[in-house]
Design a protein around this motif. Sequence first.
Motif, short mmCIF file in Angstrom:
data_model
loop_
_atom_site.label_atom_id
_atom_site.label_comp_id
_atom_site.label_asym_id
_atom_site.label_seq_id
_atom_site.Cartn_x
_atom_site.Cartn_y
_atom_site.Cartn_z
N ASN A 66 0.83 -1.20 0.00
CA ASN A 66 0.00 0.00 0.00
C ASN A 66 0.87 1.26 0.00
O ASN A 66 2.03 1.23 0.39
N ARG A 67 0.25 2.35 -0.42
CA ARG A 67 0.98 3.61 -0.54
C ARG A 67 1.34 4.17 0.83
O ARG A 67 0.55 4.05 1.79
N ILE A 68 2.51 4.77 0.93
CA ILE A 68 2.97 5.43 2.14
C ILE A 68 3.59 6.77 1.75
O ILE A 68 4.02 6.96 0.61
N ASP A 69 3.60 7.70 2.69
CA ASP A 69 4.27 8.98 2.52
C ASP A 69 5.46 9.03 3.47
O ASP A 69 5.29 8.82 4.68
N LEU A 70 6.64 9.30 2.94
CA LEU A 70 7.87 9.33 3.72
C LEU A 70 8.22 10.77 4.08
O LEU A 70 8.23 11.65 3.21
N TYR A 71 8.51 10.99 5.34
CA TYR A 71 8.89 12.32 5.82
C TYR A 71 10.06 12.17 6.79
O TYR A 71 10.16 11.18 7.52
N PRO A 72 10.96 13.15 6.81
CA PRO A 72 12.01 13.14 7.83
C PRO A 72 11.51 13.68 9.15
O PRO A 72 10.66 14.58 9.19
N ARG A 73 12.02 13.11 10.25
CA ARG A 73 11.73 13.64 11.57
C ARG A 73 12.74 14.72 11.94
O ARG A 73 13.65 15.02 11.16
N ALA A 74 12.58 15.31 13.10
CA ALA A 74 13.47 16.39 13.53
C ALA A 74 14.91 15.91 13.65
O ALA A 74 15.84 16.69 13.44
N ILE A 93 8.58 18.53 7.94
CA ILE A 93 9.13 17.71 9.01
C ILE A 93 7.99 17.10 9.81
O ILE A 93 7.01 17.78 10.14
N ALA A 94 8.09 15.80 10.11
CA ALA A 94 7.06 15.10 10.88
C ALA A 94 7.37 15.20 12.37
O ALA A 94 8.52 14.96 12.79
N HIS A 95 6.36 15.55 13.16
CA HIS A 95 6.52 15.70 14.60
C HIS A 95 5.57 14.74 15.32
O HIS A 95 4.39 14.65 14.95
#
Length: 282
Positions: A48-56, A85-87
């Motif tokens: 399934n589709r995912i969205d990738l984000y960097p954390r702090a 940025i994902a928090h």
Amino acid sequence: MRPHSIPGCHWDGSPRTAPARRPLRVAATSPSRLLRAGQSGRCRHCGNRIDLYPRADGRPIALHPAELATAHAPASCHWHLSSGIAHPHGDGSAWCRIPHAVLCPQRTPLCRINPSLTSVRRQLAVRTRRLIDTGVFIPTAAPTSAAPDGPDRPLVRMLLGYYLADGPVEAIRCVAQTSHRTRCPRPVLAPDAPPGSWRLLPVGTQRGQLALSEQVTAVYDLSQLPHAEQRRWRIQRCPAHATTHGAADLALAGWQVFDPLLHAQHLRTGLPYPPAPGSKER
């Protein structure tokens, strides 16, 4: 009788307009060089589709692509985005993002889920079955041992630190965008660039107030290379894209800062290759 058409218009006289092409750009003030179009991917477990984000702290996280009501998700699973940025907490709104690992039908949930999230997991499971039946997604079994040429996730020393790779050294791929707007297929370990060397090095660190004992493990050592080469490995780019500042990233670099407690299973006490004649291990 054929009607006369006006140049630049359709046969009925309506203007012929074409949407202007807008190339994707990376803002100079963006904390991440990753293009928004390159942040999407597919879960290797369920397809399934995912969205990738960097954390702090720079580590990547895979989030479910759709927002969910905060009332339907546990507080420990609330995430929000700010400047790319994902928090790991809510932003005070009625909606939030949650990690894909909570909803992945092929993995055990990381936290207690309610019937609403169970329904979403069931929908993703049905979609996984459809992807498998149509041949779009082929599930791969997790590796049970190290790759034949080296560890499956080697420990790499560079820039005065230790990092855990997301795959074998030979398979680490450049993350830059090509002129065709696709990810560069070239490896970071280029044949015309100086390689690192496998060494048995003591690895240990301070974790809070707890002093961890050092242990000798196999490390792919890049510390002997010039600083520019070590930085090229850290940003995960091939030599052709290492100095190309205009090319954005189409994927997150797969490095994780080494943690002796979390990554103990990836340590190897033997070298994957026999040492070269005359070489001395430190």
